[in-house]
Design a protein around this motif. Structure first.
Motif, PDB file in Angstrom:
ATOM      1  N   GLY B  31       0.802  -1.233   0.000  1.00  9.72           N
ATOM      2  CA  GLY B  31       0.000   0.000   0.000  1.00  9.72           C
ATOM      3  C   GLY B  31       0.824   1.266   0.000  1.00  9.72           C
ATOM      4  N   GLY B  33       2.487   4.522  -1.159  1.00 10.72           N
ATOM      5  CA  GLY B  33       2.056   5.448  -2.215  1.00 10.72           C
ATOM      6  C   GLY B  33       0.573   5.723  -2.163  1.00 10.72           C
ATOM      7  N   TYR B  35      -0.979   5.720   0.860  1.00  7.18           N
ATOM      8  CA  TYR B  35      -1.246   6.156   2.238  1.00  7.18           C
ATOM      9  C   TYR B  35      -1.391   7.679   2.242  1.00  7.18           C
ATOM     10  CZ  TYR B  35      -0.834   6.286   7.323  1.00  7.18           C
ATOM     11  OH  TYR B  35      -1.064   6.485   8.672  1.00  7.18           O
ATOM     12  N   ALA B  36      -2.609   8.130   1.984  1.00  6.67           N
ATOM     13  CA  ALA B  36      -2.902   9.562   1.854  1.00  6.67           C
ATOM     14  C   ALA B  36      -4.297   9.790   2.430  1.00  6.67           C
ATOM     15  CB  ALA B  36      -2.841   9.960   0.386  1.00  6.67           C
ATOM     16  N   PRO B  37      -4.676  11.046   2.662  1.00  2.47           N
ATOM     17  CA  PRO B  37      -6.022  11.288   3.201  1.00  2.47           C
ATOM     18  C   PRO B  37      -7.090  10.655   2.311  1.00  2.47           C
ATOM     19  CG  PRO B  37      -4.742  13.306   3.236  1.00  2.47           C
ATOM     20  CD  PRO B  37      -3.923  12.294   2.500  1.00  2.47           C
ATOM     21  N   SER B  38      -8.135  10.079   2.952  1.00  2.00           N
ATOM     22  CA  SER B  38      -9.204   9.430   2.184  1.00  2.00           C
ATOM     23  C   SER B  38      -9.852  10.443   1.243  1.00  2.00           C
ATOM     24  CB  SER B  38     -10.274   8.900   3.135  1.00  2.00           C
ATOM     25  OG  SER B  38      -9.679   8.087   4.100  1.00  2.00           O
ATOM     26  N   VAL B  40     -12.815  12.199  -0.781  1.00  2.00           N
ATOM     27  CA  VAL B  40     -14.227  12.420  -0.413  1.00  2.00           C
ATOM     28  C   VAL B  40     -15.132  11.788  -1.474  1.00  2.00           C
ATOM     29  CG1 VAL B  40     -13.809  14.500   0.924  1.00  2.00           C
ATOM     30  CG2 VAL B  40     -14.212  14.685  -1.527  1.00  2.00           C
ATOM     31  N   SER B  78     -18.082  19.178  -3.095  1.00  2.00           N
ATOM     32  CA  SER B  78     -18.233  17.984  -2.257  1.00  2.00           C
ATOM     33  C   SER B  78     -19.059  18.356  -1.019  1.00  2.00           C
ATOM     34  CB  SER B  78     -16.868  17.440  -1.836  1.00  2.00           C
ATOM     35  OG  SER B  78     -16.258  18.330  -0.924  1.00  2.00           O
ATOM     36  N   ARG B  79     -19.643  17.324  -0.405  1.00  2.00           N
ATOM     37  CA  ARG B  79     -20.425  17.551   0.815  1.00  2.00           C
ATOM     38  C   ARG B  79     -19.548  18.178   1.891  1.00  2.00           C
ATOM     39  NH1 ARG B  79     -22.010  12.719   4.895  1.00  2.00           N
ATOM     40  NH2 ARG B  79     -19.772  12.447   4.615  1.00  2.00           N
ATOM     41  N   GLU B  80     -18.290  17.709   1.943  1.00  2.00           N
ATOM     42  CA  GLU B  80     -17.381  18.184   2.985  1.00  2.00           C
ATOM     43  C   GLU B  80     -16.977  19.642   2.736  1.00  2.00           C
ATOM     44  OE1 GLU B  80     -17.180  15.303   1.381  1.00  2.00           O
ATOM     45  OE2 GLU B  80     -17.722  13.983   3.037  1.00  2.00           O
TER      46      GLU B  80
END
Lengths: 445, 206
Positions: B31, B33, B35-38, B40, B78-80
């Protein structure tokens, strides 16, 4: 004293070069204690490396012209006094000034020690002591600094240097330098010094940024970070016995070392998670590379060149200009990446809060606490945990809040890892660039 | 330089490349590369709810969250991002944001109904009456009615639609700072909707 003068001088060389990165793990504590700013804290690192780079060659010329014993002893004494001043500094300005004086004294101590070690041990062994002490000091700096900061305080980093340096002063004065007439004055060896500068710039990412990632990004304790980065000096120490069996030429050793450093830095850019174990193999590659390049290149830059102290000065200048260049190139890249990572991280955090199985009122309270925390820690990797400590959440909702806290921590670690990625990749590219000067064949003079 | 010497001198760089390749392959296979913020989710393809909320508060929250999806889809963000805009802007929400959120919440009622996740009206009425500003006798009379009668008289989607119409979305967004006020506004809107729907049903009978 005679028995200890060579180890004492070698230890001094190691201390001076360790000082390049020794304060990395102490920076958060220094920032807090001296109420400094982020740019000021960067200058605690830059000032030492810049002054050392600027003063190494002029100091070597003075040592060459005058008595190297006096130059070396005076340099060590100045280094000791400035180390004490660093420990006593009450403001960032004083600390930066003391670090600059420390580097000035360190420059004289380094180039003077080279001449004195050769006077005692002969050319091959003397230069070998000087180079080995430098490699060990450079690689071990962050580990020693981190452990002292965690065990005692950041001031201890500087305090422990004082007695060693004080003992080294009479050791330096006790050596009668063997002065050989030097009718020849060779120009500096361009290719090995350029390769040293590029590799030092690349190693900045491993010796400074990795420590920051572990402590500030992944929230490991300074002690855990210090123990983790001890892989680099251990691997560097293991490099020589391992490589000796293969019987490669020094140039091929340096080529292989550069490839290992580049590969290790790329691997640090791509960790699968924030677990410390994922940094071990990349650090081992970097440590092996460091052990195979710095000593070989330093030896190549010194070989058959006179005056020896001046060429030693050029290697110190090249390495520390490389460190300064690395800091000046990689820090803005890292800062910009950190800023760019804030948007995706905020959205990921928002998604987790919105979807958490908590009551609407609790979500709003959490969102407010997080927002305040983010505002307080602008331009830093935020620590969101305190936001949860102040919350008044019903006991039945506590497990969901704890799950949310863990998930948010994970997102912050992911964002921090992403923010460091470009800097590690650029550092890897710098290590590969070192292959260019290494490919230049040395012409006979 | 003989071939053997040349091969021997190249052995170390080749070994270095092999070591680097092994480390990189292991990192990437696990994994590295990624490993970054999910990332949206697309608000226009947000999944419909599958669970029926147990409380009025949970239902209100579900509708607001689904409404945010619908509003974000309408506004092309995006919702966020919309949530952060609404939470961080010091100015009042724009008309477009208010209209989009209201329309999103009305869409959300249809989506929850289509998913069969709307609670029966009797469940809502009981909770709404707790905070309703009604005569005690009227409350008693309504509570005496069998659930089947209430569920027939008050279709949940109609009550909720009326509640969204009653909801002062601008005030709701303006009061995001006050977590208790948020719940009050939603509960008030539902209570009023129950009253209005009941009165309309009684008038229909008369």
């Amino acid at each position: 004293m005679r028995r200890f003068r060579v180890p004492l001088l070698a230890l001094t060389v190691g201390l001076v070069l360790a000082d390049s990165a020794v304060v990395t793990l102490a920076l958060p504590a220094i920032l807090q204690r001296l109420h400094g700013t982020v740019p000021q804290i960067a200058w605690v690192l830059i000032s030492f490396n810049l002054v050392l780079a600027l003063c190494a060659v002029p100091a070597a010329r003075l040592c060459d012209r005058f008595d190297p014993r006096i130059c070396c002893a005076a340099g060590i004494a100045l280094f000791a006094a400035a180390s004490a001043a660093c420990a006593l500094a009450g403001s960032m300005e004083l600390l930066i000034a003391a670090r600059s004086v420390q580097a000035l004294g360190g420059a004289f101590a380094l180039v003077g020690s080279l001449e004195l070690l050769v006077s005692v041990e002969g050319e091959t062994r003397g230069v070998g002591w000087w180079i080995a002490a430098g490699v060990v000091g450079t690689a071990a700096g962050p580990v020693v600094g981190g452990l002292l900061t965690e065990a005692i305080s950041w001031q201890a980093i500087f305090v422990v240097q004082v007695p060693v340096a004080i003992l080294a002063v009479p050791a330096a004065l006790s050596i009668r330098p063997v002065r050989t007439p030097t009718p020849q004055r060779h120009p500096p060896a361009l290719a090995p010094n350029l390769a040293l500068a590029l590799l030092s710039a690349a190693l900045t990412a491993a010796l400074f940024l990795l420590v920051l990632l572990l402590v500030e990004g992944w929230r490991h304790s300074p002690a855990a970070a210090a123990l983790t980065v001890s892989v680099i000096p251990l691997a560097a120490a293991a490099a020589r016995p391992l490589v000796r069996r293969l019987g490669a030429t020094p140039r091929m050793e340096a080529v292989a070392g550069s490839l290992l450093i580049a590969g290790g830095l790329v691997a640090l850019a791509l960790p699968p998670s924030a677990h410390l174990a994922w940094t071990i193999a990349p650090q081992a590659l970097i440590g092996l590379g460091l052990g195979m390049t710095v000593d070989r290149l330093t030896a190549a830059a010194l070989r058959d060149r006179l005056p020896r102290a001046v060429h030693g000065g050029w290697t110190i200048a090249a390495r520390h200009f490389g460190v300064v260049a690395g800091l000046l190139v990689l820090t803005p890249v890292f800062t910009a990446s950190l800023e760019a990572a804030q948007g995706p991280a905020q959205e990921a955090v928002t998604a987790l809060v919105l979807d958490a199985p908590l009551q609407a009122g609790d979500k709003v309270a959490i969102a407010h606490a997080l927002s305040d925390r983010l505002a307080d820690q602008h331009d830093q990797v935020p620590d969101l945990r305190p936001a949860f400590r102040s919350l008044d959440i019903a006991p039945e909702d506590r497990p969901a809040a704890d799950d949310l806290e863990r998930a948010l921590d994970d997102q912050v670690r992911r964002a921090a890892t992403r923010a460091f990625r470009d800097s590690f990749l650029i550092a890897g590219a710098l290590a590969l660039l070192a292959l260019i000067p290494l490919s230049v064949r040395r012409r006979s003079r | 330089m003989s071939l053997a010497v040349r091969a021997r001198s190249l052995a170390l760089p080749l070994l270095a490349l092999v070591l680097v390749a092994i480390v990189l392959v292991v990192q990437v296979a696990n994994g590295g590369g990624r490993y970054a913020p999910s990332a949206v989710a697309d608000p226009c393809t947000a999944p419909a709810p599958t669970r029926t909320p147990a409380t009025l508060d949970a239902l209100g929250q579900q509708l607001v969250l689904l409404g945010l999806d619908g509003a974000a889809c309408r506004l092309g963000v995006s919702r966020e991002a919309l949530t952060l805009q609404l939470a961080q802007d010091h100015e009042d929400p724009s008309d477009a944001q208010v209209d989009a959120l209201k329309a999103g919440m009305l869409d959300a009622i249809d989506r929850v109904k289509a998913a069969g996740a709307l609670p029966p009206a009797a469940d809502l009425v009981d909770q709404a009456l707790d905070s309703a500003d009604l005569n005690a006798l009227v409350k008693l009379a309504i509570r005496a009615l069998p659930d089947t009668v209430i569920n027939r008289a008050l279709p949940t989607d109609e009550v909720l639609r009326q509640a969204v119409e009653n909801l002062d979305v601008r005030a709701l967004l303006g009061d995001l700072d006050d977590s208790s006020q948020l719940g009050n506004l939603v509960t008030k809107a539902v209570t009023k909707a129950v009253e209005q729907t009941l009165v309309a049903q009684v008038r229909g009978l008369v």
